[in-house]
Design an enzyme around this catalytic site. Structure first.
Site, PDB file in Angstrom:
ATOM      1  N   LYS A  97       0.851  -1.206   0.000  1.00 10.31           N
ATOM      2  CA  LYS A  97       0.000   0.000   0.000  1.00 10.31           C
ATOM      3  C   LYS A  97       0.881   1.248   0.000  1.00 10.31           C
ATOM      4  O   LYS A  97       0.618   2.208  -0.733  1.00 10.31           O
ATOM      5  CB  LYS A  97      -0.937  -0.008   1.218  1.00 10.31           C
ATOM      6  CG  LYS A  97      -2.016  -1.084   1.119  1.00 10.31           C
ATOM      7  CD  LYS A  97      -2.830  -1.259   2.402  1.00 10.31           C
ATOM      8  CE  LYS A  97      -3.723  -2.499   2.273  1.00 10.31           C
ATOM      9  NZ  LYS A  97      -4.506  -2.836   3.437  1.00 10.31           N
ATOM     10  N   GLN A 126      -5.364  -2.129   9.693  1.00  9.52           N
ATOM     11  CA  GLN A 126      -5.100  -3.386   8.971  1.00  9.52           C
ATOM     12  C   GLN A 126      -5.646  -4.569   9.769  1.00  9.52           C
ATOM     13  O   GLN A 126      -5.467  -4.664  10.989  1.00  9.52           O
ATOM     14  CB  GLN A 126      -3.585  -3.535   8.753  1.00  9.52           C
ATOM     15  CG  GLN A 126      -3.189  -4.732   7.923  1.00  9.52           C
ATOM     16  CD  GLN A 126      -3.625  -4.616   6.448  1.00  9.52           C
ATOM     17  OE1 GLN A 126      -3.728  -3.527   5.913  1.00  9.52           O
ATOM     18  NE2 GLN A 126      -3.872  -5.750   5.823  1.00  9.52           N
ATOM     19  N   ASP A 150     -11.291   2.228   3.725  1.00 15.03           N
ATOM     20  CA  ASP A 150     -11.613   0.803   3.555  1.00 15.03           C
ATOM     21  C   ASP A 150     -13.102   0.603   3.268  1.00 15.03           C
ATOM     22  O   ASP A 150     -13.511  -0.481   2.834  1.00 15.03           O
ATOM     23  CB  ASP A 150     -11.290   0.045   4.851  1.00 15.03           C
ATOM     24  CG  ASP A 150     -10.048  -0.827   4.742  1.00 15.03           C
ATOM     25  OD1 ASP A 150      -9.610  -1.100   3.613  1.00 15.03           O
ATOM     26  OD2 ASP A 150      -9.541  -1.236   5.796  1.00 15.03           O
TER      27      ASP A 150
HETATM   28  N1  GUN Z   1      -6.635  -7.357   5.579  1.00 16.14           N
HETATM   29  C1  GUN Z   1      -6.845  -8.055   4.445  1.00 16.14           C
HETATM   30  N2  GUN Z   1      -7.548  -7.309   3.581  1.00 16.14           N
HETATM   31  C2  GUN Z   1      -7.781  -6.120   4.172  1.00 16.14           C
HETATM   32  C3  GUN Z   1      -8.464  -4.937   3.786  1.00 16.14           C
HETATM   33  O1  GUN Z   1      -9.018  -4.807   2.684  1.00 16.14           O
HETATM   34  N3  GUN Z   1      -8.488  -3.937   4.687  1.00 16.14           N
HETATM   35  C4  GUN Z   1      -7.905  -4.050   5.894  1.00 16.14           C
HETATM   36  N4  GUN Z   1      -7.975  -3.006   6.731  1.00 16.14           N
HETATM   37  N5  GUN Z   1      -7.260  -5.120   6.301  1.00 16.14           N
HETATM   38  C5  GUN Z   1      -7.205  -6.156   5.427  1.00 16.14           C
END
Ligand code: GUN
Length: 283
Positions: free
Chosen positions: A54, A98, A121
């Site tokens: 990211k 996350q 998200d």
């Molecule tokens: N862990 C795996 N996929 C995601 C996601 O799309 N967002 C977040 N915050 N954590 C994740």
């Protein structure tokens, strides 16, 4: 040999990031410098890798990013205080917690503490509620990625039968809603472990999307010839290798299929950044 056309999410993500980079340039010219923050609690090697990608994407398209790490045994109140600080920080335009979290922390409590305007998200109940209401809002990223991938290949959805396997909060449940909204108009069946007659539903589907995390769950013999098959669930075998929900022989029967590695992940990250840029472009 795969006969199906591969749904190349990585290539689409490259195009989306290029488009985002020009939107970020336009924002900067108007004096706004987008900044994304990630909150990673504890040590989790897969999360570590996801978060690193990211930040790499942010760097590529000109978004500043903050990588906040908190100890695995952090007190829940201290975690909430970090979220409150990010909500109040005017230099941070969007952030995410996350997942997964250490066992002593409740994901829903932390997600609900995020300012819905910064919830890139799209997992805050306000944004999920707006999705159900078909009102504008920040949409969850993986469902957006899957829809964009299907659209990019002109796979018909209106009135078609779409089966989603897996009812998780990140993918299955919001995806079912997104695909059935007016404008997309799919007829969605959401399958899960308790579903009776899953095989019949999968065999009749024009599009099968698996977000279950069960190795080789969808096999060629199970699907309708000419269907589109999208795999987003992953699991790990005994040797620690990543395994897709989609068996290799699906490519013999389907007309379109995602590759067994990659594709939707890069697109999901592109939609995370798209949510950030979209939120900032609001007047
Ligand atoms: N862990 C795996 N996929 C995601 C996601 O799309 N967002 C977040 N915050 N954590 C994740």
């Amino acid at each position: 040999m795969t006969k199906a056309l591969l749904l190349d999410g990585d290539a689409l993500a490259v195009r989306l990031r290029a488009d985002l980079a020009s939107r970020v340039t336009a924002l900067r010219q108007r004096g706004h410098s987008p900044c994304l923050a990630t909150l990673l609690i504890g040590d989790h090697s897969a999360s570590d890798a996801y978060v690193a990608r990211k930040h790499a994407d942010c760097a590529e398209i000109g978004i500043t990013s903050k990588d906040i790490r908190l100890p695995h045994d952090i007190d829940p109140q201290a975690a909430l205080a970090e979220i409150a600080a990010l909500n109040a920080d005017p230099s941070v335009h969007g952030f995410l917690v996350q997942l997964p979290l250490p066992d002593h922390l409740d994901a829903q409590t932390l997600i609900e503490a995020v300012d819905p305007a910064k919830d890139i998200d799209g997992l805050h109940p306000v944004n999920l509620g707006r999705l159900v209401a078909a009102a504008p809002g920040l949409r969850p990223c993986t469902p957006q990625a899957i829809l964009a991938l299907l659209r990019a290949y002109n796979i018909p959805l209106a009135g078609r039968s779409v089966v989603i396997v897996g009812r998780g909060a990140l993918v299955g449940r919001p995806l079912a809603m997104l695909l059935s909204l007016p404008g997309t108009d799919a007829t969605v069946t959401l399958l899960h472990r308790q579903s009776a007659n899953s095989a019949a539903a999968i065999a009749a589907a024009d599009v099968v999307i698996s977000a279950a995390g069960v190795p080789d769950l969808i096999r060629g013999a199970m699907i309708k010839p000419g269907a589109a098959v999208v795999g987003v669930g992953i699991s790990y075998d005994a040797a620690g290798q990543m395994v897709s929900d989609i068996a290799a022989d699906v490519g013999q029967i389907a007309r379109w299929v995602t590759p067994r590695h990659g594709s939707v992940g890069a697109l999901t990250r592109a939609f995370l950044l798209s949510n950030l840029v979209t939120a900032m472009e609001q007047p």
